[in-house]
Design a protein around this motif. Structure first.
Motif, PDB file in Angstrom:
ATOM      1  N   GLU A  27       0.807  -1.215   0.000  1.00  0.00           N
ATOM      2  CA  GLU A  27       0.000   0.000   0.000  1.00  0.00           C
ATOM      3  C   GLU A  27       0.844   1.271   0.000  1.00  0.00           C
ATOM      4  OE1 GLU A  27      -2.937  -0.143   3.057  1.00  0.00           O
ATOM      5  OE2 GLU A  27      -3.641  -2.110   2.432  1.00  0.00           O
ATOM      6  N   ASP A  28       2.169   1.127   0.000  1.00  0.00           N
ATOM      7  CA  ASP A  28       3.051   2.290   0.015  1.00  0.00           C
ATOM      8  C   ASP A  28       4.326   1.943  -0.758  1.00  0.00           C
ATOM      9  OD1 ASP A  28       3.989   4.848   0.631  1.00  0.00           O
ATOM     10  OD2 ASP A  28       3.351   4.714   2.712  1.00  0.00           O
ATOM     11  N   ASP A  48       4.660   0.527   4.154  1.00  0.00           N
ATOM     12  CA  ASP A  48       3.393   0.119   4.764  1.00  0.00           C
ATOM     13  C   ASP A  48       3.613  -0.788   5.987  1.00  0.00           C
ATOM     14  OD1 ASP A  48       4.068  -2.299   3.579  1.00  0.00           O
ATOM     15  OD2 ASP A  48       2.376  -2.329   2.199  1.00  0.00           O
TER      16      ASP A  48
END
Length: 90
Positions: A27-28, A48
């Motif tokens: 997610e990052d 993340d």
């Protein structure tokens, strides 16, 4: 909904130009990617707070492990020598 990031890693059994694609679903940002001693497992380290481990020795993507519990971004990972087992430090 989480963003899906694509990353292309060279495959140890194919010419470097062929490469292997992994959909990491982090997610990052991904900060580090490490292959184990034999080039069979790939670990991705991300902001993340996760490390995701993938089987990298065939054309099918399998994720046998997702390591949780970090309090902040995971900047780097390192596989231990195989004589010590399947150890990953972060």
């Amino acid at each position: 909904s989480p963003r899906v990031r694509r990353w292309t890693a060279p495959c140890t059994r194919l010419p470097a130009s062929a490469g292997m694609k992994f959909v990491t679903a982090h997610e990052d940002l991904i900060h580090d990617v490490q292959l184990d001693f034999y080039g069979k497992r790939l670990a991705t380290c991300s902001s993340d707070r996760l490390i995701k481990v993938y089987e990298a020795d065939d054309q099918q993507q399998q994720q046998p492990a997702e390591l949780i519990g970090h309090n902040g971004p995971v900047w780097q990972g390192a596989w231990g020598h195989p004589k010590f087992g399947k150890i990953l430090a972060s």
